[in-house]
Design an enzyme around this catalytic site. Sequence first.
Site, PDB file in Angstrom:
ATOM      1  N   CYS A 220       0.861  -1.186   0.000  1.00  0.00           N
ATOM      2  CA  CYS A 220       0.000   0.000   0.000  1.00  0.00           C
ATOM      3  C   CYS A 220       0.897   1.235   0.000  1.00  0.00           C
ATOM      4  O   CYS A 220       2.077   1.146  -0.379  1.00  0.00           O
ATOM      5  CB  CYS A 220      -0.982  -0.013   1.168  1.00  0.00           C
ATOM      6  SG  CYS A 220      -0.249   0.064   2.816  1.00  0.00           S
TER       7      CYS A 220
ATOM      8  N   ARG B 234      -3.397  -0.563   5.529  1.00  0.00           N
ATOM      9  CA  ARG B 234      -3.994  -1.652   4.746  1.00  0.00           C
ATOM     10  C   ARG B 234      -3.076  -2.864   4.577  1.00  0.00           C
ATOM     11  O   ARG B 234      -3.485  -4.001   4.855  1.00  0.00           O
ATOM     12  CB  ARG B 234      -4.394  -1.134   3.345  1.00  0.00           C
ATOM     13  CG  ARG B 234      -5.518  -0.138   3.381  1.00  0.00           C
ATOM     14  CD  ARG B 234      -5.650   0.596   2.049  1.00  0.00           C
ATOM     15  NE  ARG B 234      -4.511   1.482   1.798  1.00  0.00           N
ATOM     16  CZ  ARG B 234      -4.311   2.151   0.684  1.00  0.00           C
ATOM     17  NH1 ARG B 234      -5.161   2.023  -0.316  1.00  0.00           N
ATOM     18  NH2 ARG B 234      -3.278   2.952   0.564  1.00  0.00           N
TER      19      ARG B 234
ATOM     20  N   ASP C 247      -8.342   3.655   1.402  1.00  0.00           N
ATOM     21  CA  ASP C 247      -7.362   4.016   2.431  1.00  0.00           C
ATOM     22  C   ASP C 247      -8.102   4.538   3.671  1.00  0.00           C
ATOM     23  O   ASP C 247      -8.777   5.557   3.599  1.00  0.00           O
ATOM     24  CB  ASP C 247      -6.435   5.095   1.873  1.00  0.00           C
ATOM     25  CG  ASP C 247      -5.201   5.266   2.735  1.00  0.00           C
ATOM     26  OD1 ASP C 247      -5.225   4.841   3.913  1.00  0.00           O
ATOM     27  OD2 ASP C 247      -4.210   5.814   2.234  1.00  0.00           O
TER      28      ASP C 247
END
Length: 164
Positions: free
Chosen positions: A3, A9, A119
């Site tokens: 990420c 994440r 996100d």
Amino acid sequence: MVCLGNICRSPLAEGVLQHKAWKAGLQWSVESAGTGAWHTGEPPHHLSIKVAKHNGVDISKQRARQFAKEDFLNYDFIYVMDSSNYIDVKQMSGKLWKEDKVDLLLNELYPGENRAVPDPWYGKEDGYHSVYELIDKACDKIIEKYIAGSTRYEVKSTDKSSNE
Ligand code: 4NP
């Protein structure tokens, strides 16, 4: 699992896939990284740690690192969380880039749709729970496809059944 910051994440994705692989008897080595280096050496975001723990997965010992192009040599497959991660990984990889080794994680659930794992960094705790649900389902699919022999990539590491 890649990420942007490697604190929200991808640590969840690393923890969840590693946990599911172990449970399935697969000796996979799952890791995560961020395209950015801002959080290098830091543990995952406290809400990622909390949500993972709530689901029985301990990610507290992970430490953030930046994606390196050599990851293409060391890993069988690279999942990115969104399209901008994809573009960044491509740019950072130079000659080591291999298109068939990279995909968005949610393409496992929604093939070809290029959906993003959103996100949660700017939001509240509920965002982390939704992200967990998406990652959990996508990782189930990865294991399911591998066991069914319908995965599109070769996994070099051996699983328990092939050792016996
Ligand atoms: P992640 O979330 O990419 O899921 O780890 C972010 C974490 C930190 C930042 C951006 C996104 N940041 O700008 O520091």
